[in-house]
Write an enzyme that holds these catalytic residues in place. Structure first.
Site, PDB file in Angstrom:
ATOM      1  N   SER A  96      -4.750  12.180  16.961  1.00  0.00           N
ATOM      2  CA  SER A  96      -5.335  11.626  18.188  1.00  0.00           C
ATOM      3  C   SER A  96      -5.682  12.778  19.133  1.00  0.00           C
ATOM      4  O   SER A  96      -6.427  13.663  18.738  1.00  0.00           O
ATOM      5  CB  SER A  96      -4.366  10.618  18.821  1.00  0.00           C
TER       6      SER A  96
ATOM      7  N   HIS B 231      -8.390   8.971  16.289  1.00  0.00           N
ATOM      8  CA  HIS B 231      -8.764   8.025  17.341  1.00  0.00           C
ATOM      9  C   HIS B 231     -10.045   8.494  18.015  1.00  0.00           C
ATOM     10  O   HIS B 231     -10.077   9.545  18.642  1.00  0.00           O
ATOM     11  CB  HIS B 231      -7.653   7.930  18.402  1.00  0.00           C
TER      12      HIS B 231
ATOM     13  N   ASP C  91       1.282   5.948  17.319  1.00  0.00           N
ATOM     14  CA  ASP C  91       0.509   5.444  16.178  1.00  0.00           C
ATOM     15  C   ASP C  91       0.675   6.385  14.980  1.00  0.00           C
ATOM     16  O   ASP C  91       0.487   7.594  15.108  1.00  0.00           O
ATOM     17  CB  ASP C  91      -0.977   5.324  16.552  1.00  0.00           C
TER      18      ASP C  91
END
Length: 351
Positions: free
Chosen positions: A166, A192, A289
């Site tokens: 991310s 992401h 995540d």
């Protein structure tokens, strides 16, 4: 509580006003000044010494990239780029991340006001992450500065690498992929990113790397020497099987851990489809995540790697994975490519 001090630089008075409204609506941050262009911003930065700068990618009087390059050389600070959803905007944003920007947020194309207010939580998250981020220097661009290409151990087409990232991930992924030889195992990546930016990112990587990098498409067969990047924004990417082959599955679904595509979704699918033939890699990023998914991969027999704190831009996702006991090994970013290839050299298991 000390607030995160932000300066917003944007040639649109509307966007400056909206960003101020959004940022000031969060109790832990405040806009201390706004500027219509980089020349005004330069003076305001000296005056206010902000924690984070939000910077429009495309502006008059001085290009956002020129300003960013000078800023990172002379007075490095956390920068979140604000980018339009155009192909040109995507290319410029990728270059901005290479120059050292921490992250970016998109400007919605239609109904700017409604779009940005919907983005309020996302913008606040990115500013928080930027305020805590470890700054990097610009990525090397000269061919002489590229790392030596590693040699691949004998691979089986059964082995594959499943990677998630991310905040700070675009440059971390670039660093992992650059040294890989053209006969590396297949790699699936969820980073992401909003819709429209993953194609620019894949194209940029494809021009730099010996492996073939592309945005993933539903149903395509997974091949060695190829890197498949989950398309941003609209769908989750999963690893599936069709007979003896691995295949890409793209499917609509609610965001998971507030993300779509989600790293956890990819990791859980790999645990199921590939088991001990997979190598799981979790790189820099804010939040959690991928942590639970990496644990699922480990339990299914995969070998799992998490990026170490010292080399992360934001030590969030890898930290959560390490706390869960999901990482077999904690690895500094510069050593990650080599560790991946060493593990890939282990014999693949027929499923």
């Amino acid at each position: 509580m000390k607030k995160i001090r932000v300066i917003c630089v944007d040639d649109s008075a509307l966007v400056r006003g909206l960003m101020t409204e959004i940022i000031n609506s969060h109790p832990d941050m405040e806009v201390v000044a706004t500027a219509p262009d980089p020349l005004v911003a330069r003076e305001l930065i000296k005056q206010h010494n902000p924690d984070v700068l939000t910077l429009d990618v495309e502006m008059p009087r001085m290009d956002g990239l020129d300003f960013l390059e000078k800023l990172m050389r002379l007075r490095p600070m956390p920068v979140v780029m604000v980018s339009s959803l155009t192909e040109r905007g995507g290319e410029i944003t990728m270059r901005a991340l290479e120059l050292g920007a921490i992250d970016f947020v998109t400007k919605p194309r239609l109904g700017i006001r409604d779009g940005l207010l919907d983005y309020s939580e996302l913008i606040a998250d990115k500013i928080r992450a930027a305020s805590r981020a470890r700054l990097r220097g610009p990525a090397p661009v000269a061919a002489a500065a590229l790392p030596a290409r590693l040699r691949s151990p004998l691979n089986s087409s059964e082995k594959l690498v499943i990677l998630g990232a991310s905040t700070g991930g675009t440059e971390a992924i670039r660093e992992v992929l650059l040294p890989l030889p053209p006969d590396s195992p297949a790699i699936l990546i969820t980073q992401h990113m909003p819709a429209g930016f993953t194609r620019s990112f894949a194209q940029r990587l494809d021009t730099l790397c010996a492996v073939t990098v592309r945005e993933a498409t539903h149903g395509e067969r997974v091949l060695p020497g190829h890197v498949y990047l989950a398309p941003g924004g609209e769908q989750h990417m999963k690893l599936g099987r069709s007979g003896a082959n691995y295949v890409i599955e793209l499917e609509a679904g609610e965001p998971v851990n507030r993300h779509r595509p989600s790293v956890d979704v990819l990791f859980h699918s790999a645990a199921q489809a590939a088991g001990r033939n997979a190598i799981g890699v979790l790189l820099t990023g804010m939040g959690k995540d991928g942590a639970a998914g990496l644990l699922a991969m480990k339990r299914a027999g995969a070998y799992t790697l998490a990026q170490d704190e010292a080399s992360c831009v934001v030590f969030g996702m890898p930290r959560e994975a390490i706390l869960l006991g999901a990482a077999d090994e904690v690895v500094p970013l510069p050593a990650m490519s080599e560790r991946i290839l060493m593990r890939a050299g282990d014999r693949g298991h027929r499923v």
